[in-house]
Design a protein around this motif. Structure first.
Motif, PDB file in Angstrom:
ATOM      1  N   LYS A 103       0.839  -1.198   0.000  1.00 17.37           N
ATOM      2  CA  LYS A 103       0.000   0.000   0.000  1.00 17.37           C
ATOM      3  C   LYS A 103       0.882   1.260   0.000  1.00 17.37           C
ATOM      4  N   TYR A 104       1.988   1.198   0.732  1.00 13.64           N
ATOM      5  CA  TYR A 104       2.878   2.361   0.821  1.00 13.64           C
ATOM      6  C   TYR A 104       4.029   2.300  -0.189  1.00 13.64           C
ATOM      7  N   GLY A 157      -4.187   9.828  12.145  1.00 12.55           N
ATOM      8  CA  GLY A 157      -4.565   8.753  11.231  1.00 12.55           C
ATOM      9  C   GLY A 157      -4.475   9.108   9.760  1.00 12.55           C
ATOM     10  N   GLU A 158      -4.018  10.305   9.470  1.00 11.08           N
ATOM     11  CA  GLU A 158      -3.924  10.737   8.074  1.00 11.08           C
ATOM     12  C   GLU A 158      -2.471  10.774   7.623  1.00 11.08           C
ATOM     13  N   ASP A 159      -2.177  10.123   6.492  1.00  8.59           N
ATOM     14  CA  ASP A 159      -0.805  10.116   5.970  1.00  8.59           C
ATOM     15  C   ASP A 159      -0.410  11.526   5.569  1.00  8.59           C
ATOM     16  N   HIS A 217      10.238 -10.010  -2.790  1.00  9.10           N
ATOM     17  CA  HIS A 217       9.130  -9.200  -2.336  1.00  9.10           C
ATOM     18  C   HIS A 217       8.719  -8.266  -3.452  1.00  9.10           C
ATOM     19  N   HIS A 218       7.444  -7.944  -3.539  1.00  9.08           N
ATOM     20  CA  HIS A 218       6.967  -6.942  -4.500  1.00  9.08           C
ATOM     21  C   HIS A 218       7.192  -7.303  -5.938  1.00  9.08           C
ATOM     22  N   ASN A 278       9.877   5.476   5.829  1.00 11.46           N
ATOM     23  CA  ASN A 278       9.266   6.108   6.990  1.00 11.46           C
ATOM     24  C   ASN A 278       8.017   6.877   6.569  1.00 11.46           C
ATOM     25  N   VAL A 279       6.907   6.595   7.246  1.00 14.36           N
ATOM     26  CA  VAL A 279       5.651   7.276   6.941  1.00 14.36           C
ATOM     27  C   VAL A 279       5.196   8.005   8.192  1.00 14.36           C
TER      28      VAL A 279
END
Length: 259
Positions: free
Chosen positions: A184-185, A199-201, A253-254, A193-194
């Motif tokens: 998702k990220y 709760g809002e990106d 991965h991915h 790092n997010v």
């Protein structure tokens, strides 16, 4: 302190841990949150790590297990499983989602020591900025893999900041265990790092950043200008200091493409 935790460990590691944990002051509680209905690939390995820590700490460290439906899960805002939460002199939001193995094991041990002493290695300017500007629930998600040598630096930064201000949730997220979230990220390199506020990106960046840079990102998420002293510290850093600390997530991965 760079020990890594393989699944197999030797007497040498046991001795090193005993030495490190001799410095523990207050008791430490590690809360372990599990979802009994979900598959947990590394729970046995995590149990081994926790047993090792408990034994080498002379039982100064206690592990408390909770399941998803327990009231503690809601009380501590645990929304993903498995999760580990470290409490010591006080209750902070020092959290691990997934196994603290490989390079992350060293961060885990350092966090336990910090939680036990309540002393956190953060400069006065950084501390002041975090306390002044971080006014709402702020989640710092650090996506890692166990084989990434720079990832623990980012995790430790998030956890040190979480000890300065309880509005901060410092979250290690093991990208291979939480692969849907990593997708998702768009996690192609770690540490990623997010920063979320309420709760809002708000923003994301890659790499293990020195404290002034990291705090600049947090303040940017708040739309706040960096205090002068920190601007000066930031100006003294070369950009390569950050870029060199990123590494690609493993090949396996991915591989699926998003259309």
């Amino acid at each position: 302190m760079g020990y890594t935790m393989p699944v197999e460990y030797d007497e040498e590691l046991v001795e090193e841990l005993k030495k490190t944990f001799a410095g523990l002051e207050s008791p430490v509680k590690i809360h372990w949150f599990l979802d009994p209905d979900a598959e947990c690939v590394y729970c046995e390995d995590t149990q081994q790590i926790l047993d090792l820590v408990q034994q080498t700490s002379n039982n100064k460290v206690t592990v408390i297990k909770h399941v998803k439906s327990d009231p503690e899960t809601r009380k501590y805002n645990i929304d993903m499983f498995p999760a580990l939460l470290i409490h010591g002199v006080d209750e902070w939001n020092i959290r691990y989602f997934g196994i603290p193995a490989g390079y992350e094991f060293g961060a885990f041990i350092e966090d336990i020591v910090d939680a036990s002493t309540g002393r956190v290695n953060v400069s006065p300017e950084i501390k002041e900025a975090l306390l002044k500007y971080v006014t709402r629930p702020t989640r710092i998600m650090i996506f890692v893999t166990p084989t990434c040598p720079y990832c623990p630096l980012a995790v430790r930064a998030a956890h040190r900041f979480a000890m300065v201000n309880k509005n901060i949730y410092g979250d290690m997220i093991e990208a291979l265990e939480f692969s849907d979230l990593a997708d998702k990220y768009g996690v192609y390199a770690v540490p990623k790092n997010v920063i979320q506020i309420d709760g809002e990106d708000k923003l994301e960046f890659e790499g293990a950043a020195p404290d002034p840079y990291f705090v600049a990102q947090i303040l940017q998420a708040y739309g706040v200008e960096l205090p002068q002293k920190l601007q000066e510290q930031l100006a003294g850093l070369g950009s390569e200091e950050i870029e060199e600390t990123v590494e690609d997530v493993h090949e396996h991965h991915h591989h699926h493409h998003h259309h």
